[in-house]
Every structure is written in C-alpha cells, then in structure tokens.
Design a protein around this motif. Structure first.
Motif, PDB file in Angstrom:
ATOM      1  N   GLU A  99      -7.271   0.986  10.631  1.00 29.97           N
ATOM      2  CA  GLU A  99      -6.627   0.214   9.560  1.00 29.97           C
ATOM      3  C   GLU A  99      -7.651  -1.311   9.302  1.00 29.97           C
ATOM      4  OE1 GLU A  99      -2.751  -1.171  10.271  1.00 29.97           O
ATOM      5  OE2 GLU A  99      -1.934   0.915  10.253  1.00 29.97           O
ATOM      6  N   SER A 102     -10.636   0.055   7.136  1.00 28.48           N
ATOM      7  CA  SER A 102     -10.299   0.141   5.696  1.00 28.48           C
ATOM      8  C   SER A 102     -10.078  -0.987   5.079  1.00 28.48           C
ATOM      9  CB  SER A 102      -8.802   1.015   5.611  1.00 28.48           C
ATOM     10  OG  SER A 102      -9.118   2.246   6.334  1.00 28.48           O
ATOM     11  N   ALA A 156      -7.023   4.858   2.270  1.00 28.64           N
ATOM     12  CA  ALA A 156      -6.692   3.397   2.288  1.00 28.64           C
ATOM     13  C   ALA A 156      -7.258   2.330   1.692  1.00 28.64           C
ATOM     14  CB  ALA A 156      -6.248   2.959   3.871  1.00 28.64           C
ATOM     15  N   THR A 180      -0.732   0.556   4.239  1.00 28.60           N
ATOM     16  CA  THR A 180      -1.502  -0.060   3.354  1.00 28.60           C
ATOM     17  C   THR A 180      -1.163  -1.114   2.265  1.00 28.60           C
ATOM     18  OG1 THR A 180      -2.368   2.429   2.951  1.00 28.60           O
ATOM     19  CG2 THR A 180      -3.416   0.688   1.313  1.00 28.60           C
TER      20      THR A 180
END
Length: 320
Positions: A99, A102, A156, A180
């Motif tokens: 995460e 991204s 993402a 997201t």
C-alpha cells in the motif's frame, strides 16, 4: 547519523536531492520517451528512501528549502515533496509495504498529464484560462490512462491517480474495506498541504502552521486522522521552515523533537531585524522562548549558510 560532518558530505547530500528532483523532472516532462517508465519511478522511490534513511531531518530540511526557494520546476519539486510526505505518513500509519508503494508511486506521478502546465501555472500571475482549467480538470483521468499505457500495472496506483481530486473520496468515509480510498485521502491531504506551503508567482507560500491548520479545518471525520499523522510525522513546523519566537527573534527549524510543536531551531535573526553573526541552536521544548508563529519561506530573503545551520542542528541529537 552525522551526514553533515563536513562540507563535502553536505554538498554530496544536497546534490543527490537536487539530482533526484531533476531526474524526476525529466521523466515527468517526457514520459512517452522514457524507457521503462514504471521501473524508473520505482528506482526514484528507492533513491528517495535511501536519502531519507541517512537522516530524515536533514532530508526534510533540504527538501523544504529546495521546494520553497523557487517556483521553477514546480511540478517535479511538488511531486517529490508529496512523495516524501506520503512515505512518512504511511510509516506513521503503519501501512503495509504494498500500500505504501502504491501511494508513493502515485504521489510521484499524479500530475504526469499536466507537468508542463503545472510548471507554467507556478510562474503565471493571471488566473488560469478556460483551456487551462479544462486541462486541470481532466488531468487525473488522463494521467491514469497515460500511466497504464506506459506499463503501470498496479491497479491501486492507477486508481489513486485517477481519484486524487475527487471530492467523493472524502465523503465515503465508512468504506474502509476499500483500502485505496484511504490511500487516495492521504495523497489529497498531502497534496493540499504541499501546495499551500510552496510559493507561486501569483502568491507567496503560506506558513507551515497555516497550511497544517487549513488542512485540518477542511478535514472530514475520516481525514482528520491523516492530518494528525502528517503533523506527528513531520512536525507542526517541519525542518527547513522559518519561525518567529516569543521574543521576536527569527529562527529556522533544523530538527524535529518528540513533540510536534517543540522542534529544535537555530536562531538566525534578532528582534531588531538584524541577523546574528553567530547563529545558535535552541531547544524550544527545553527552555523559552517558544515558537510564537511560523513564517512563509519568502519572509527570509537573506542567503543562509545551510551547511553551518545543519551542523548546529546535529548537536540536537545529544540533547534529544
């Protein structure tokens, strides 16, 4: 941690941050002719992380000084500031590595569809024309399409870029199953904060405290946590920003401390307006004077010896 132990080490670090910003500017300015665009973005991210690991406070100091001293090359500078802040907020919020990646890659490339226009707007004193406004509105979706065509396969990353100006992202605060959304909210908060703190030809940048307060004031229930994480991670007045002390002396922040509003500063100016011939380190959390207000970067026009100021700041490590 003594990355500014001598002037050569300082010049090397400053040069690396400048080269990183310049390199990023090249690929953002010519994405279609950049070989392996997505891989290059990942490389720049790793380079950025390596520089931050050497000393995050010095990195922030140089970054804010680079970003605030001139609007030339604004797009690359803004992208790098946002990427660094997203990285630090992501660390503060303990985002999983995928995460975090991204989010940071989206921060680096969110304005890829309007790089030249963003640089132009930074030096433009008149309001954006209708054609410019149309390009601004279209750039998130267009940017995501460009990135997909350039080989970005991280959904993402693409979704964050396409939604980073979408107000619906802030309203959908209940859907935390869609991770997201959280990442896009982080980028929106960071993007607003970094834009406010940077000067344009049409206006001076706001002070760090004004920018933080403005971000907090606009925050919805799901976003205030992000604003708080931003302040916790970089401080209310980040390294590289200027402050006025309670006794009217002028100082520059050189290192963060355990408390967001009590950084280490170097006092550079007297209450009378003259500059000190011998600046001195001051721990605002240990003794008065405290910080009374933050100042926009344009408030200090006198050239400073940043190497010397950072050397003084390194003494704070023994006081913290």
């Amino acid at each position: 941690m003594a990355v500014v132990r001598d002037e050569n080490a300082y010049e090397d670090l400053l040069g690396q941050w400048s080269d990183l910003e310049s390199g990023l500017g090249v690929i953002l300015g010519s994405p279609a002719t950049t070989q392996q665009f997505a891989y290059r973005v990942v490389q720049y991210d790793r380079w950025m992380q390596g520089l931050l690991q050497r000393d995050p406070d010095v990195g922030l100091y140089l970054l804010f000084q680079l970003a605030s001293n001139s609007p030339v090359g604004y797009s690359a500078s803004h992208a790098l500031v946002c990427a660094v802040l997203c990285h630090m907020v992501g660390t503060e919020l303990k985002l999983p590595p995928a995460e975090r990646n991204s989010l940071v890659h989206a921060a680096l490339t969110m304005n890829v569809a309007m790089t030249a226009l963003q640089d132009q707007l930074a030096t433009q004193t008149e309001r954006p024309s209708q054609a410019q406004q149309d390009a601004i509105r279209a750039h998130p979706i267009k940017g995501a399409m460009m990135l997909a065509n350039l080989g970005v396969s991280d959904d993402a990353w693409l979704e964050i870029v396409s939604s980073h100006h979408d107000d619906a992202v802030d309203r959908n605060t209940g859907d935390e199953t869609h991770r997201t959304l959280l990442l896009t909210r982080i980028l929106k908060v960071v993007d607003r904060y970094a834009a406010m703190i940077s000067p344009r030809a049409s206006r001076t940048g706001r002070s760090a405290i004004e920018s933080a307060r403005s971000v907090m004031a606009r925050a919805t229930a799901g976003v205030d946590e992000i604003g708080q994480a931003l302040v916790r991670s970089v401080g209310l007045c980040p390294p590289g920003t200027y402050v006025r002390l309670e006794n009217d002396e002028l100082a520059v922040v050189v290192r963060r401390s355990e408390k967001a509003n009590e950084p280490f500063v170097v006092i550079i100016g007297k209450a009378s307006g003259e500059f000190h011939t011998v600046p001195r380190l001051h721990a605002t959390g240990h003794a008065p004077p405290k910080i009374r207000s933050a100042l926009p970067s344009m408030a200090v026009r006198t050239p400073l010896n940043h190497f010397y100021l950072l050397q003084l700041g390194s003494q704070a490590l023994s006081l913290a």
